[in-house]
Write a protein that holds these residues in place. Structure first.
Motif, PDB file in Angstrom:
ATOM      1  N   GLU A  26     -25.309  -5.635   7.534  1.00  0.00           N
ATOM      2  CA  GLU A  26     -25.182  -6.303   6.238  1.00  0.00           C
ATOM      3  C   GLU A  26     -24.575  -5.367   5.201  1.00  0.00           C
ATOM      4  O   GLU A  26     -23.725  -5.775   4.402  1.00  0.00           O
ATOM      5  N   LEU A  27     -24.992  -4.115   5.197  1.00  0.00           N
ATOM      6  CA  LEU A  27     -24.442  -3.136   4.258  1.00  0.00           C
ATOM      7  C   LEU A  27     -22.957  -2.918   4.519  1.00  0.00           C
ATOM      8  O   LEU A  27     -22.151  -2.881   3.584  1.00  0.00           O
ATOM      9  N   ALA A  28     -22.578  -2.794   5.784  1.00  0.00           N
ATOM     10  CA  ALA A  28     -21.169  -2.605   6.127  1.00  0.00           C
ATOM     11  C   ALA A  28     -20.339  -3.802   5.686  1.00  0.00           C
ATOM     12  O   ALA A  28     -19.238  -3.641   5.143  1.00  0.00           O
ATOM     13  N   ALA A  29     -20.854  -5.010   5.886  1.00  0.00           N
ATOM     14  CA  ALA A  29     -20.139  -6.218   5.476  1.00  0.00           C
ATOM     15  C   ALA A  29     -20.006  -6.268   3.954  1.00  0.00           C
ATOM     16  O   ALA A  29     -18.947  -6.619   3.418  1.00  0.00           O
ATOM     17  N   ASP A  36     -12.022  -4.693   0.462  1.00  0.00           N
ATOM     18  CA  ASP A  36     -10.979  -5.723   0.479  1.00  0.00           C
ATOM     19  C   ASP A  36     -10.517  -6.067  -0.941  1.00  0.00           C
ATOM     20  O   ASP A  36      -9.318  -6.245  -1.188  1.00  0.00           O
ATOM     21  N   GLU A  37     -11.471  -6.158  -1.886  1.00  0.00           N
ATOM     22  CA  GLU A  37     -11.109  -6.438  -3.275  1.00  0.00           C
ATOM     23  C   GLU A  37     -10.258  -5.309  -3.853  1.00  0.00           C
ATOM     24  O   GLU A  37      -9.268  -5.565  -4.552  1.00  0.00           O
ATOM     25  N   LEU A  38     -10.621  -4.082  -3.574  1.00  0.00           N
ATOM     26  CA  LEU A  38      -9.821  -2.950  -4.031  1.00  0.00           C
ATOM     27  C   LEU A  38      -8.421  -3.004  -3.453  1.00  0.00           C
ATOM     28  O   LEU A  38      -7.437  -2.765  -4.164  1.00  0.00           O
ATOM     29  N   ASP A  39      -8.325  -3.305  -2.164  1.00  0.00           N
ATOM     30  CA  ASP A  39      -7.019  -3.399  -1.513  1.00  0.00           C
ATOM     31  C   ASP A  39      -6.137  -4.462  -2.159  1.00  0.00           C
ATOM     32  O   ASP A  39      -4.916  -4.319  -2.203  1.00  0.00           O
ATOM     33  N   ARG A  40      -6.753  -5.537  -2.676  1.00  0.00           N
ATOM     34  CA  ARG A  40      -6.001  -6.608  -3.330  1.00  0.00           C
ATOM     35  C   ARG A  40      -5.769  -6.309  -4.815  1.00  0.00           C
ATOM     36  O   ARG A  40      -5.155  -7.101  -5.519  1.00  0.00           O
ATOM     37  N   GLY A  41      -6.273  -5.183  -5.291  1.00  0.00           N
ATOM     38  CA  GLY A  41      -6.107  -4.827  -6.698  1.00  0.00           C
ATOM     39  C   GLY A  41      -7.067  -5.552  -7.620  1.00  0.00           C
ATOM     40  O   GLY A  41      -6.851  -5.601  -8.826  1.00  0.00           O
ATOM     41  N   GLU A  42      -8.147  -6.076  -7.069  1.00  0.00           N
ATOM     42  CA  GLU A  42      -9.118  -6.831  -7.854  1.00  0.00           C
ATOM     43  C   GLU A  42     -10.243  -5.911  -8.306  1.00  0.00           C
ATOM     44  O   GLU A  42     -11.317  -5.878  -7.716  1.00  0.00           O
ATOM     45  N   PHE A  43      -9.966  -5.149  -9.342  1.00  0.00           N
ATOM     46  CA  PHE A  43     -10.985  -4.249  -9.864  1.00  0.00           C
ATOM     47  C   PHE A  43     -10.731  -3.999 -11.338  1.00  0.00           C
ATOM     48  O   PHE A  43      -9.651  -4.289 -11.847  1.00  0.00           O
ATOM     49  N   ILE A  44     -11.737  -3.482 -12.005  1.00  0.00           N
ATOM     50  CA  ILE A  44     -11.622  -3.107 -13.414  1.00  0.00           C
ATOM     51  C   ILE A  44     -11.701  -1.591 -13.468  1.00  0.00           C
ATOM     52  O   ILE A  44     -12.658  -1.004 -12.954  1.00  0.00           O
ATOM     53  N   PRO A  45     -10.708  -0.951 -14.077  1.00  0.00           N
ATOM     54  CA  PRO A  45     -10.721   0.511 -14.140  1.00  0.00           C
ATOM     55  C   PRO A  45     -11.975   1.048 -14.838  1.00  0.00           C
ATOM     56  O   PRO A  45     -12.524   0.418 -15.753  1.00  0.00           O
ATOM     57  N   HIS A  46     -12.419   2.207 -14.403  1.00  0.00           N
ATOM     58  CA  HIS A  46     -13.627   2.832 -14.925  1.00  0.00           C
ATOM     59  C   HIS A  46     -13.594   2.977 -16.437  1.00  0.00           C
ATOM     60  O   HIS A  46     -14.580   2.674 -17.121  1.00  0.00           O
ATOM     61  N   ASP A  47     -12.475   3.430 -16.991  1.00  0.00           N
ATOM     62  CA  ASP A  47     -12.419   3.650 -18.438  1.00  0.00           C
ATOM     63  C   ASP A  47     -12.561   2.346 -19.212  1.00  0.00           C
ATOM     64  O   ASP A  47     -13.146   2.320 -20.293  1.00  0.00           O
TER      65      ASP A  47
END
Length: 66
Positions: A26-29, A36-47
């Protein structure tokens, strides 16, 4: 513990191992979803996140001082 549950030590150990394996899977999934979200560019930058949090904290602190 096994005795208090009315099962053999082997059955207790097997159940414990099964639960650990399931938890790891479950943790791995869960981690893969984020990867996968990071690979698609679906993230909010830390700053950006930190700036929003700082603004929320400042707003709360101002409200508490009033």
């Amino acid at each position: 513990m096994a005795e208090s549950l009315g099962i053999s030590p082997a059955a207790y150990a097997a159940g414990a191992i099964r639960r650990v394996v399931e938890s790891e899977a479950e943790l791995a999934a869960f981690a893969q979803v984020g990867i996968d979200e990071l690979d698609r560019g679906e993230f909010i930058p830390h700053d950006v996140v930190m700036a929003e949090l700082d603004a929320m904290i400042a707003k709360h602190e101002a409200r508490c001082r009033a």
